[in-house]
Design a protein around this motif. Structure first.
Motif, PDB file in Angstrom:
ATOM      1  N   SER A  87      42.998  31.248  54.892  1.00  0.00           N
ATOM      2  CA  SER A  87      41.988  32.012  54.274  1.00  0.00           C
ATOM      3  C   SER A  87      42.267  33.616  54.152  1.00  0.00           C
ATOM      4  O   SER A  87      42.405  34.303  53.141  1.00  0.00           O
ATOM      5  N   LYS A  88      42.769  33.982  55.536  1.00  0.00           N
ATOM      6  CA  LYS A  88      43.436  35.498  55.512  1.00  0.00           C
ATOM      7  C   LYS A  88      44.665  35.886  54.369  1.00  0.00           C
ATOM      8  O   LYS A  88      44.698  36.424  53.734  1.00  0.00           O
ATOM      9  N   PHE A  89      45.336  34.702  54.367  1.00  0.00           N
ATOM     10  CA  PHE A  89      46.554  34.769  53.404  1.00  0.00           C
ATOM     11  C   PHE A  89      46.061  34.899  51.952  1.00  0.00           C
ATOM     12  O   PHE A  89      46.569  35.794  51.323  1.00  0.00           O
ATOM     13  N   VAL A  90      45.201  33.981  51.595  1.00  0.00           N
ATOM     14  CA  VAL A  90      44.703  33.809  50.147  1.00  0.00           C
ATOM     15  C   VAL A  90      44.030  35.263  49.979  1.00  0.00           C
ATOM     16  O   VAL A  90      43.882  35.863  49.046  1.00  0.00           O
ATOM     17  N   PHE A  91      43.084  35.678  50.936  1.00  0.00           N
ATOM     18  CA  PHE A  91      42.289  36.952  50.608  1.00  0.00           C
ATOM     19  C   PHE A  91      43.257  37.985  50.383  1.00  0.00           C
ATOM     20  O   PHE A  91      43.046  38.810  49.591  1.00  0.00           O
ATOM     21  N   TYR A  92      44.308  38.219  51.254  1.00  0.00           N
ATOM     22  CA  TYR A  92      45.468  39.530  51.010  1.00  0.00           C
ATOM     23  C   TYR A  92      46.243  39.215  49.718  1.00  0.00           C
ATOM     24  O   TYR A  92      46.341  40.094  49.007  1.00  0.00           O
ATOM     25  N   ARG A  93      46.464  37.914  49.460  1.00  0.00           N
ATOM     26  CA  ARG A  93      47.018  37.780  48.158  1.00  0.00           C
ATOM     27  C   ARG A  93      46.323  38.046  46.908  1.00  0.00           C
ATOM     28  O   ARG A  93      46.346  38.097  45.928  1.00  0.00           O
ATOM     29  N   LEU A  94      44.742  37.799  47.060  1.00  0.00           N
ATOM     30  CA  LEU A  94      43.719  38.126  46.149  1.00  0.00           C
ATOM     31  C   LEU A  94      44.028  39.649  45.832  1.00  0.00           C
ATOM     32  O   LEU A  94      43.801  40.152  44.675  1.00  0.00           O
ATOM     33  N   LEU A  95      44.048  40.433  46.966  1.00  0.00           N
ATOM     34  CA  LEU A  95      44.296  41.838  46.679  1.00  0.00           C
ATOM     35  C   LEU A  95      45.513  42.091  45.917  1.00  0.00           C
ATOM     36  O   LEU A  95      45.449  43.002  45.058  1.00  0.00           O
ATOM     37  N   SER A  96      46.504  41.458  46.204  1.00  0.00           N
ATOM     38  CA  SER A  96      47.645  41.779  45.484  1.00  0.00           C
ATOM     39  C   SER A  96      47.747  41.163  44.084  1.00  0.00           C
ATOM     40  O   SER A  96      48.347  41.623  43.182  1.00  0.00           O
ATOM     41  N   LEU A  97      46.807  40.046  43.901  1.00  0.00           N
ATOM     42  CA  LEU A  97      46.462  39.641  42.404  1.00  0.00           C
ATOM     43  C   LEU A  97      45.916  40.779  41.471  1.00  0.00           C
ATOM     44  O   LEU A  97      46.208  41.106  40.683  1.00  0.00           O
ATOM     45  N   ILE A  98      44.772  41.598  42.480  1.00  0.00           N
ATOM     46  CA  ILE A  98      43.955  42.530  41.824  1.00  0.00           C
ATOM     47  C   ILE A  98      44.989  43.580  41.376  1.00  0.00           C
ATOM     48  O   ILE A  98      45.079  44.202  40.115  1.00  0.00           O
ATOM     49  N   MET A  99      46.041  43.896  42.227  1.00  0.00           N
ATOM     50  CA  MET A  99      47.156  44.972  42.006  1.00  0.00           C
ATOM     51  C   MET A  99      48.038  44.453  40.807  1.00  0.00           C
ATOM     52  O   MET A  99      48.107  45.234  39.775  1.00  0.00           O
ATOM     53  N   ASP A 100      48.433  43.154  40.722  1.00  0.00           N
ATOM     54  CA  ASP A 100      49.431  42.557  39.814  1.00  0.00           C
ATOM     55  C   ASP A 100      48.654  42.744  38.493  1.00  0.00           C
ATOM     56  O   ASP A 100      49.254  43.133  37.496  1.00  0.00           O
ATOM     57  N   MET A 101      47.387  42.121  38.236  1.00  0.00           N
ATOM     58  CA  MET A 101      46.575  42.372  37.126  1.00  0.00           C
ATOM     59  C   MET A 101      46.404  43.639  36.493  1.00  0.00           C
ATOM     60  O   MET A 101      46.600  43.992  35.427  1.00  0.00           O
ATOM     61  N   GLY A 102      45.981  44.424  37.514  1.00  0.00           N
ATOM     62  CA  GLY A 102      45.907  45.818  37.210  1.00  0.00           C
ATOM     63  C   GLY A 102      46.918  46.543  36.510  1.00  0.00           C
ATOM     64  O   GLY A 102      46.832  47.243  35.585  1.00  0.00           O
ATOM     65  N   CYS A 103      47.992  46.227  37.242  1.00  0.00           N
ATOM     66  CA  CYS A 103      49.333  47.119  36.821  1.00  0.00           C
ATOM     67  C   CYS A 103      49.793  46.461  35.361  1.00  0.00           C
ATOM     68  O   CYS A 103      50.239  47.109  34.697  1.00  0.00           O
TER      69      CYS A 103
END
Length: 142
Positions: A87-103
């Motif tokens: 769950s922590k892994f997915v949560f922090y990967r969601l943050l990086s997904l937001i970074m990915d999509m925003g960029c």
């Protein structure tokens, strides 16, 4: 084979083995991400944002297994502990997904960078962020 053993020993002595192996598997994860992304774009004709989400899901599953097992050697006792770690892994990967999509959005829509340039740039940012998240916030060391 002897050469590889010596290289590993040198990296371990300099406390760089974990970074090296993370970058190795991070590179494989990036290849998985990019391959799935462009398969979704070129083969299936998906919008780049949909392709980004699908490639993210596949690469997160790949990264969890490789990071847990071969990079950080995390040991979990029981299903609850594993679920918390995942769950922590997915949560922090969601943050990086937001970074990915925003960029991706900014680079493609405003800067008019090509898909490949935008994807490579965002993946570099994501790999660095994910290492920090994994090393310090997610995996339990044995």
């Amino acid at each position: 084979m002897n050469f590889l053993v010596k290289c590993k020993q040198q990296l371990e002595e300099r406390k760089l083995w974990e970074v090296f192996i993370y970058l190795f598997f991070g590179g494989l994860t990036t290849i998985v991400n990019i391959a799935v992304h462009f398969t979704c774009l070129d083969l299936f004709g998906f919008h780049y944002m949909v392709a980004t989400v699908i490639s993210w899901i596949v690469s997160v599953l790949f990264a969890f297994v490789t990071n847990k097992r071969w990079v950080f050697h995390s040991q979990t006792e029981g299903g609850t502990e594993w679920l918390i770690e995942f769950s922590k892994f997915v949560f922090y990967r969601l943050l990086s997904l937001i970074m990915d999509m925003g960029c991706m959005y900014v680079l493609i829509e405003f800067i008019h960078a090509g898909d490949i340039v935008a994807k490579i740039f965002t993946q570099i940012l994501v790999v660095v962020a994910n290492y920090v998240f994994s090393k310090f916030l997610i995996f339990k060391r044995t």
